[in-house]
Design a protein around this motif. Structure first.
Motif, mmCIF file in Angstrom:
data_model
loop_
_atom_site.group_PDB
_atom_site.id
_atom_site.type_symbol
_atom_site.label_atom_id
_atom_site.label_comp_id
_atom_site.label_asym_id
_atom_site.label_seq_id
_atom_site.Cartn_x
_atom_site.Cartn_y
_atom_site.Cartn_z
ATOM 1 N N ASN A 193 -10.522 1.723 5.625
ATOM 2 C CA ASN A 193 -10.501 3.331 5.675
ATOM 3 C C ASN A 193 -10.715 3.794 4.190
ATOM 4 O O ASN A 193 -10.670 4.997 3.827
ATOM 5 C CB ASN A 193 -9.242 3.820 6.228
ATOM 6 N N ILE A 203 -13.383 0.090 -1.193
ATOM 7 C CA ILE A 203 -14.513 -1.005 -0.994
ATOM 8 C C ILE A 203 -14.780 -1.269 0.343
ATOM 9 O O ILE A 203 -15.971 -1.615 0.873
ATOM 10 C CB ILE A 203 -14.053 -2.381 -1.662
ATOM 11 N N ARG A 217 -4.174 0.059 9.111
ATOM 12 C CA ARG A 217 -2.764 0.045 9.573
ATOM 13 C C ARG A 217 -2.499 1.587 9.776
ATOM 14 O O ARG A 217 -1.605 1.762 10.440
ATOM 15 C CB ARG A 217 -1.831 -0.597 8.467
ATOM 16 N N ARG A 264 -5.766 7.575 8.842
ATOM 17 C CA ARG A 264 -6.974 7.537 7.938
ATOM 18 C C ARG A 264 -8.256 6.551 8.477
ATOM 19 O O ARG A 264 -9.283 7.037 8.172
ATOM 20 C CB ARG A 264 -6.536 6.659 6.766
ATOM 21 N N ASP A 300 -1.991 -4.008 10.796
ATOM 22 C CA ASP A 300 -1.278 -4.262 9.573
ATOM 23 C C ASP A 300 -1.218 -5.597 9.000
ATOM 24 O O ASP A 300 -0.263 -6.583 9.558
ATOM 25 C CB ASP A 300 0.174 -3.754 9.658
ATOM 26 N N VAL A 301 -2.111 -6.146 8.042
ATOM 27 C CA VAL A 301 -2.122 -7.504 8.045
ATOM 28 C C VAL A 301 -0.881 -8.081 7.158
ATOM 29 O O VAL A 301 -0.667 -9.321 7.065
ATOM 30 C CB VAL A 301 -3.279 -7.971 6.934
ATOM 31 N N ALA A 304 -10.917 -6.435 2.880
ATOM 32 C CA ALA A 304 -11.162 -5.686 1.807
ATOM 33 C C ALA A 304 -10.014 -4.690 1.812
ATOM 34 O O ALA A 304 -9.905 -3.767 1.440
ATOM 35 C CB ALA A 304 -12.151 -4.542 2.017
ATOM 36 N N GLU A 305 -8.718 -5.431 2.279
ATOM 37 C CA GLU A 305 -7.403 -4.667 1.862
ATOM 38 C C GLU A 305 -6.957 -5.332 0.712
ATOM 39 O O GLU A 305 -7.253 -6.460 0.206
ATOM 40 C CB GLU A 305 -6.438 -4.750 3.135
ATOM 41 N N TYR A 333 -0.042 -10.883 -7.478
ATOM 42 C CA TYR A 333 -1.586 -10.691 -7.309
ATOM 43 C C TYR A 333 -2.398 -11.476 -7.587
ATOM 44 O O TYR A 333 -2.979 -12.182 -6.707
ATOM 45 C CB TYR A 333 -1.808 -9.277 -7.957
ATOM 46 N N LYS A 359 -4.609 -13.992 -5.203
ATOM 47 C CA LYS A 359 -6.051 -13.930 -5.060
ATOM 48 C C LYS A 359 -6.596 -15.349 -5.280
ATOM 49 O O LYS A 359 -7.670 -15.852 -4.750
ATOM 50 C CB LYS A 359 -6.576 -13.075 -6.168
ATOM 51 N N VAL A 391 -13.426 -1.580 -9.966
ATOM 52 C CA VAL A 391 -13.881 -0.371 -9.145
ATOM 53 C C VAL A 391 -12.932 0.712 -9.256
ATOM 54 O O VAL A 391 -11.584 0.429 -8.999
ATOM 55 C CB VAL A 391 -13.995 -0.772 -7.810
ATOM 56 N N THR A 441 -10.833 2.957 -7.281
ATOM 57 C CA THR A 441 -10.395 3.083 -5.887
ATOM 58 C C THR A 441 -8.658 3.690 -6.022
ATOM 59 O O THR A 441 -8.163 3.662 -7.179
ATOM 60 C CB THR A 441 -10.656 1.906 -5.147
HETATM 61 N N1 LIG Z 1 -10.513 -1.842 -7.210
HETATM 62 C C1 LIG Z 1 -10.815 -2.900 -7.846
HETATM 63 O O1 LIG Z 1 -11.032 -2.749 -9.255
HETATM 64 C C2 LIG Z 1 -10.566 -4.296 -7.512
HETATM 65 C C3 LIG Z 1 -10.372 -4.407 -6.013
HETATM 66 N N2 LIG Z 1 -9.973 -5.739 -5.530
HETATM 67 C C4 LIG Z 1 -9.723 -6.143 -4.355
HETATM 68 O O2 LIG Z 1 -10.702 -5.178 -3.485
HETATM 69 C C5 LIG Z 1 -9.997 -5.192 -2.102
HETATM 70 C C6 LIG Z 1 -10.160 -3.698 -1.849
HETATM 71 O O3 LIG Z 1 -9.300 -2.757 -2.762
HETATM 72 P P1 LIG Z 1 -9.708 -1.379 -3.072
HETATM 73 O O4 LIG Z 1 -10.813 -0.840 -2.133
HETATM 74 O O5 LIG Z 1 -9.951 -1.355 -4.673
HETATM 75 O O6 LIG Z 1 -8.572 -0.605 -2.714
HETATM 76 P P2 LIG Z 1 -8.072 0.586 -1.807
HETATM 77 O O7 LIG Z 1 -6.760 0.788 -2.104
HETATM 78 O O8 LIG Z 1 -9.052 1.765 -1.887
HETATM 79 O O9 LIG Z 1 -8.180 -0.082 -0.379
HETATM 80 C C7 LIG Z 1 -7.388 -1.045 0.160
HETATM 81 C C8 LIG Z 1 -7.454 -0.835 1.574
HETATM 82 O O10 LIG Z 1 -6.605 -1.910 2.042
HETATM 83 C C9 LIG Z 1 -5.704 -1.143 3.159
HETATM 84 N N3 LIG Z 1 -4.499 -2.011 3.340
HETATM 85 C C10 LIG Z 1 -3.500 -2.257 2.426
HETATM 86 N N4 LIG Z 1 -2.476 -2.751 2.957
HETATM 87 C C11 LIG Z 1 -2.836 -3.247 4.072
HETATM 88 C C12 LIG Z 1 -2.203 -3.545 5.274
HETATM 89 N N5 LIG Z 1 -1.000 -4.139 5.123
HETATM 90 N N6 LIG Z 1 -2.792 -3.843 6.419
HETATM 91 C C13 LIG Z 1 -3.805 -3.232 6.459
HETATM 92 N N7 LIG Z 1 -4.562 -2.434 5.567
HETATM 93 C C14 LIG Z 1 -4.131 -2.340 4.554
HETATM 94 C C15 LIG Z 1 -5.443 0.280 2.601
HETATM 95 O O11 LIG Z 1 -5.313 1.018 3.882
HETATM 96 P P3 LIG Z 1 -4.085 2.019 3.577
HETATM 97 O O12 LIG Z 1 -4.935 3.518 3.471
HETATM 98 O O13 LIG Z 1 -3.466 2.391 4.893
HETATM 99 O O14 LIG Z 1 -3.154 2.089 2.358
HETATM 100 C C16 LIG Z 1 -6.824 0.470 2.035
HETATM 101 O O15 LIG Z 1 -7.802 0.973 3.319
HETATM 102 C C17 LIG Z 1 -8.667 -5.579 -2.329
HETATM 103 O O16 LIG Z 1 -8.349 -7.045 -1.768
HETATM 104 C C18 LIG Z 1 -8.473 -5.618 -4.124
HETATM 105 O O17 LIG Z 1 -7.386 -6.727 -4.383
HETATM 106 C C19 LIG Z 1 -10.498 -7.145 -6.601
HETATM 107 C C20 LIG Z 1 -10.966 -6.915 -7.785
HETATM 108 C C21 LIG Z 1 -10.972 -5.402 -8.497
#
Ligand SMILES: NC(=O)C1=CN([C@@H]2O[C@H](COP(=O)(O)OP(=O)(O)OC[C@H]3O[C@@H](n4cnc5c(N)ncnc54)[C@H](OP(=O)(O)O)[C@@H]3O)[C@@H](O)[C@H]2O)C=CC1
Ligand SMILES: CC(C)=CCC[C@@H](C)[C@H]1CC[C@H]2C3=C(CC[C@]12C)[C@@]1(C)CCC(=O)[C@@H](C)[C@@H]1CC3
Length: 314
Positions: free
Chosen positions: A11, A14, A36, A40, A63-64, A89-90, A162, A166, A195, A197
């Motif tokens: 939602n 990435i 989750r 959204r 909810d992972v 991608a969570e 974290y 990873k 990124v 986000t």
């Molecule tokens: N941004 C960056 O610079 C980097 C990101 N990453 C990795 O990329 C991935 C995506 O992150 P990014 O897009 O940046 O972050 P965002 O916070 O934009 O997205 C994370 C997403 O994960 C969801 N989420 C979080 N916890 C849960 C859960 N328990 N169950 C289901 N969904 C969940 C969030 O949903 P909700 O809206 O409900 O919170 C959201 O949709 C992650 O694994 C992150 O570690 C890796 C390196 C760098």
């Protein structure tokens, strides 16, 4: 049978950018947004449908970070269709890790264990004779061997949950390939780069990022890992989708990279992982999965017994 791409964390950030890129590639693809927060998730679906009105987009509550939710979601997926690819991608980035309802460290549970259980639970549809499926783990350049210990896979005692989670995802991807390639399931690891986000906005206030944004674009001339936009960050996930599963290197992390001029590309880099460590982690996760299932069954049995007792006393 339908070809379904299940994306967790779809939602925002990435995950959402990946969905957009996939639909631009092929608007006939069937997407399943596993989120989750259903409000959204609904907003994400509406946004995707605005640009791709004919797209087939299902929502799945997941909810992972909760084993019960993972098992429930897997049950629903199994009842409906076939998943060909599923991308994680969570992510949860915090230095203040805590214990969740399952008695597990939250970062470990969200970034690794929930997906591990999901893959195992979906194996009957991911591992099908004559077909290939794939799992793609969104890892990070932050994944470091020094942050991970086999004696403390949940990182209860450390201060880098974290980085540990990873690194563990890099290891588990290798183990999944060893155990499942012969059944048609392939696992890969990507790094999206830096990124902007909700995750990064959670580290420092957004005005700070806005302030340093020009500097970040300048830095990008010297380091291609500053992908900065979710679209660029999802580049490696997208490019893996286009590649043949069998051609991917199980020991490589596929990096989304962006040049100083803003064009994005994907490059594999060898990971600092070994077979023994990945197998040892795999065995530990299997044990943890077994005890999590046992605990949930006991909970259900107790609930049933209590209901029965109430019915009898009425
Ligand atoms: N941004 C960056 O610079 C980097 C990101 N990453 C990795 O990329 C991935 C995506 O992150 P990014 O897009 O940046 O972050 P965002 O916070 O934009 O997205 C994370 C997403 O994960 C969801 N989420 C979080 N916890 C849960 C859960 N328990 N169950 C289901 N969904 C969940 C969030 O949903 P909700 O809206 O409900 O919170 C959201 O949709 C992650 O694994 C992150 O570690 C890796 C390196 C760098
Ligand atoms: C340009 C100026 C003044 C400072 C840049 C600082 C960055 C080097 C630093 C700030 C936020 C950091 C960060 C990561 C790396 C180092 C920073 C960009 C990650 C990309 C590391 C990998 C991840 O998984 C991310 C979630 C991190 C996000 C924040």
């Amino acid at each position: 049978m339908e070809k379904v791409i299940l994306v967790t964390g779809a939602n925002s950030g990435i995950g959402l950018a990946l969905c957009e890129r996939l639909l631009y590639e092929d608007s006939q693809l069937q997407l399943c947004l596993a989120c989750r927060n259903m409000q959204r998730a609904e907003a994400a679906r509406s946004a995707l449908l605005t640009s791709h009105p004919d797209a087939q987009i299902d929502l799945l509550h997941l909810d992972v970070g909760s084993v019960r939710s993972v098992l429930h979601a897997a049950h629903k997926v199994k009842a409906s269709n076939v998943v060909k690819m599923f991308a994680t991608a969570e992510g949860l980035l915090t230095q203040q890790d805590r214990v969740n309802k399952d008695g597990l460290q939250e970062v470990f549970a969200t970034n690794l264990f929930g997906h591990f259980v999901l893959v195992r639970e979906l194996d009957s549809i991911l591992c099908q004779a004559g077909q290939t499926s794939r799992v793609v783990w969104t890892s990070s350049s932050n994944a470091r061997r020094s942050a991970f210990s086999l004696d403390d896979v949940q990182h209860r005692l450390g201060t880098e949950p974290y980085a540990s989670s990873k690194y563990a995802s890099d290891l588990i991807s290798l183990a999944l390939n060893r155990h499942n390639n012969s059944q048609g399931l392939y696992s890969s690891v990507i790094c999206p780069g830096l990124v902007m986000t909700n995750l990064t906005y959670g580290i420092l206030p957004s005005f700070f990022w806005t302030l340093i944004m020009p500097i970040m674009y300048l830095i990008r001339i010297f380091t291609n890992t500053f992908t900065l936009t979710p679209h660029n960050g999802a580049g490696a996930l997208h490019s893996l989708f286009l590649k043949k599963t069998e051609s991917l290197d199980p020991r490589a992390k596929y990096h989304s990279l962006t040049s100083g001029m803003g064009s994005n590309y994907t490059q594999p880099r060898q990971m600092d992982i070994d077979d023994d460590m990945s197998e040892a982690l795999y065995v530990k996760l299997l044990e943890m999965e077994k005890s999590a299932r046992k605990r949930l069954k006991e909970e259900d049995d107790n609930k049933q017994a209590y209901k029965k007792y109430l019915n009898q006393t009425e």
